[in-house]
Motif scaffolding. Structure first.
Motif, short mmCIF file in Angstrom:
data_model
loop_
_atom_site.label_atom_id
_atom_site.label_comp_id
_atom_site.label_asym_id
_atom_site.label_seq_id
_atom_site.Cartn_x
_atom_site.Cartn_y
_atom_site.Cartn_z
N ASP A 288 2.16 36.33 6.21
CA ASP A 288 3.16 36.24 5.13
C ASP A 288 4.54 35.91 5.67
O ASP A 288 5.27 35.10 5.09
CB ASP A 288 3.23 37.57 4.35
CG ASP A 288 1.97 37.82 3.53
OD1 ASP A 288 1.20 36.87 3.30
OD2 ASP A 288 1.75 38.98 3.13
N TRP A 289 4.89 36.52 6.79
CA TRP A 289 6.23 36.31 7.36
C TRP A 289 6.40 34.86 7.83
O TRP A 289 7.44 34.25 7.59
CB TRP A 289 6.44 37.28 8.53
CG TRP A 289 7.83 37.29 9.07
CD1 TRP A 289 8.90 37.98 8.59
CD2 TRP A 289 8.30 36.57 10.22
NE1 TRP A 289 10.01 37.75 9.37
CE2 TRP A 289 9.67 36.88 10.38
CE3 TRP A 289 7.71 35.70 11.13
CZ2 TRP A 289 10.45 36.36 11.41
CZ3 TRP A 289 8.48 35.17 12.16
CH2 TRP A 289 9.83 35.49 12.30
N ILE A 290 5.39 34.33 8.50
CA ILE A 290 5.46 32.92 8.93
C ILE A 290 5.65 32.01 7.72
O ILE A 290 6.48 31.08 7.73
CB ILE A 290 4.19 32.53 9.72
CG1 ILE A 290 4.20 33.21 11.10
CG2 ILE A 290 4.09 31.02 9.87
CD1 ILE A 290 2.92 33.00 11.90
N ALA A 291 4.91 32.29 6.65
CA ALA A 291 5.02 31.46 5.45
C ALA A 291 6.41 31.57 4.83
O ALA A 291 6.99 30.55 4.40
CB ALA A 291 3.96 31.87 4.43
N ASN A 292 6.96 32.77 4.78
CA ASN A 292 8.27 32.96 4.16
C ASN A 292 9.39 32.34 4.99
O ASN A 292 10.34 31.76 4.43
CB ASN A 292 8.53 34.45 3.95
CG ASN A 292 7.61 35.05 2.91
OD1 ASN A 292 7.10 34.36 2.04
ND2 ASN A 292 7.36 36.35 3.01
N ILE A 293 9.31 32.46 6.31
CA ILE A 293 10.32 31.84 7.17
C ILE A 293 10.23 30.32 7.06
O ILE A 293 11.24 29.62 6.94
CB ILE A 293 10.14 32.28 8.64
CG1 ILE A 293 10.45 33.77 8.80
CG2 ILE A 293 11.03 31.44 9.55
CD1 ILE A 293 11.90 34.14 8.61
N GLY A 294 9.00 29.81 7.09
CA GLY A 294 8.82 28.37 6.97
C GLY A 294 9.37 27.84 5.65
O GLY A 294 10.03 26.80 5.61
N ALA A 295 9.10 28.56 4.56
CA ALA A 295 9.61 28.13 3.25
C ALA A 295 11.13 28.16 3.22
O ALA A 295 11.77 27.28 2.62
CB ALA A 295 9.04 29.03 2.16
N ALA A 296 11.75 29.18 3.85
CA ALA A 296 13.21 29.27 3.86
C ALA A 296 13.84 28.10 4.61
O ALA A 296 14.95 27.68 4.29
CB ALA A 296 13.64 30.59 4.51
#
Length: 501
Positions: A288-296
């Protein structure tokens, strides 16, 4: 002075006993806005006395760990002694400045003049980039105006903060008080013109600033998680060097690994930065964290998926190879309690209760929801009584908590581990964190028979007033204790009536 008392204890008594009176005095002395901001930044929740060290220790620790920064305390001598002692206990290698006072200098205003003189004496640009001055409870309650100190002397920055025990609930949040103040100063400098580059140089890729103190290896692990997305790890706040503040503000995305840094987040948001909560802990948390950082950072979906695929199987494998079986209650005051609970649950443990001395913020919402979905009770601003009640109700195979929690658990024959020294001082992030807790957790849970033997060995030696081995039955005097209680109540009523006058 024991560990559960005074400036460095985990108690509800001692310094905090006169909190209401000190707060009233601080408001009367012109510090109402300061206390209102503390109340907004660090909401107290159901009660206002979580177990923690003296809050000022957090700010002191941040200042003492920075290069070319001098830290000066202004407060009661006993408080300064306790704070200095515990700072050196935790490895500080420099002096703690102290501006003493008495009733006369406090009332006449000479204390402020003494502080200003001390800052002028310290402001040597060959030695320091900044001088931090921290008011403890009594100077804050008396309205000593650190805001009137010059912001700069001979090129040395001057940062004045108030960290009273009656306004800042925990020492963890006091780290945020100083970090936020320094970020505010650095942001104003950056807005005014060019600033120094960090000593380590500038990254050749977009960076992610990490918010929260972590195990030293964790930032490196996070850097590995970011690399497949074309990103790099930035500074960790609290920083170790003033110039790192500029680099931290340069990052367009801030990872709130520890979610309670409200003042720091306010400065990052004022600079237009995006905040991402939670942390790359366990398989679910990391994905989840990788996805959220990537989206940001608007990273293409295929790069995000590549990063997830690069680390997901390794994390699952590490967790599978280090299973944890047993019921664990967990509490602490570092801010990473929810993250550790997630990792324990993914490792196979049952965690029915997580207590944290920190308040609830939006940046821990994802962790709280994940835990609650798995039947965990999450208690913000948990009191010592909350933690005790959880141990009694859930009868864990292992209790992880603060010093008094560990003590009570062991007295009952339950294995226990001190959260700060034995749990939070380990890698938690990504593949390195997966499985890192298993050995110490499983070893501790395996000591139940040893704990039972120790309890049986010491059975009958007494507790409380009857602790120890006596030749004769100890004679108690409850009437003396009752008379002392009545005297204290009378004194409290008298003090209250004087306040009303």
């Amino acid at each position: 002075m024991s560990e559960s008392q005074g400036a460095y204890g985990e108690s509800e008594g001692g310094c905090t006993a006169g909190a209401e009176r000190l707060e009233a005095e601080a408001r009367a002395a012109g510090n109402a806005d300061l206390l209102d901001r503390f109340a907004a930044d660090y909401p107290q929740g159901p009660h206002d006395r979580p177990q923690t060290m003296c809050p000022a220790f957090g700010s002191l620790r941040v200042g003492l760990r920075m290069r070319r920064v001098a830290t000066v305390l202004c407060g009661s001598a006993c408080c300064v002694y306790g704070l200095s002692f515990i700072s050196h206990f935790y490895g500080a290698r420099r002096s703690v400045g102290y501006v003493p006072f008495d009733s006369e200098t406090l009332v006449t205003g000479k204390l402020f003049e003494d502080i200003r003189a001390a800052v002028h004496e310290l402001a040597d640009p060959d030695r320091y980039d900044a001088v931090v001055v921290a008011n403890l409870c009594v100077p804050t309650a008396s309205g000593v105006p650190l805001r009137l100190l010059p912001s700069e002397i001979n090129g040395v920055r001057v940062v004045g903060i108030d960290v009273p025990g009656f306004g800042v609930p925990t020492h963890a949040e006091a780290k945020d008080v100083l970090s936020g103040a320094m970020l505010n100063y650095a942001r104003q400098e950056a807005m005014a013109g060019p600033v120094q580059a960090p000593a380590s140089g500038r990254a050749d890729r977009p960076t992610v600033t990490l918010l929260g103190e972590m195990f030293p290896a964790d930032p490196m692990v996070i850097g590995g998680l970011l690399a497949p997305m074309g990103l790099a790890v930035g500074p960790t706040v609290p920083v170790r060097d003033w110039r790192e503040l500029y680099a931290a503000l340069d990052s367009k995305v801030i990872a709130a690994i520890h979610p309670f840094y409200t003042a720091a987040i306010r400065e990052f948001e004022a600079a237009g930065r995006t905040i991402v909560g939670s942390a790359p802990v366990g398989h679910d948390g990391t994905m989840d964290w990788i996805a959220n950082i990537g989206a940001a950072y608007n990273v293409p979906a295929e790069q995000i998926a590549a990063a997830q695929n690069a680390f997901g199987p390794a994390i699952k494998g590490a967790i599978a190879n280090a299973p944890i079986k047993g019921r664990i209650t967990l509490s602490g005051y570092e801010g990473s309690e929810l993250l550790v609970a997630r990792l324990l649950i993914e490792s196979g443990a049952e965690v029915p209760y997580v207590g944290t001395a920190l308040g609830r913020t939006p940046w821990s919402a994802a962790d709280r929801e994940w835990l609650e979905a798995r039947g965990t009770v999450v208690k913000y601003r948990a009191s010592l009584e909350d933690d005790y009640a959880a141990m009694e109700a859930f009868e864990p195979d292992l209790a992880i908590g603060t010093t008094p929690v560990v003590q009570k658990a062991k007295e009952s024959g339950t294995p226990a581990l001190y959260f700060t020294n034995l749990i939070s001082a380990r890698p938690l992030m990504g593949p390195a964190g997966a499985g890192s807790l298993a050995q110490v957790i499983n070893t501790a849970m395996g000591n139940r028979d040893r704990m039972a033997s120790m309890k049986a060995f010491f059975e009958g030696v007494g507790t409380g007033d009857t602790a120890g081995i006596w030749e004769n039955e100890p004679e108690l005097h409850p009437e003396f204790r009752e008379s002392q209680r009545k005297k204290q109540e009378k004194a409290a009523r008298l003090a209250k009536s004087e306040e009303m006058i």
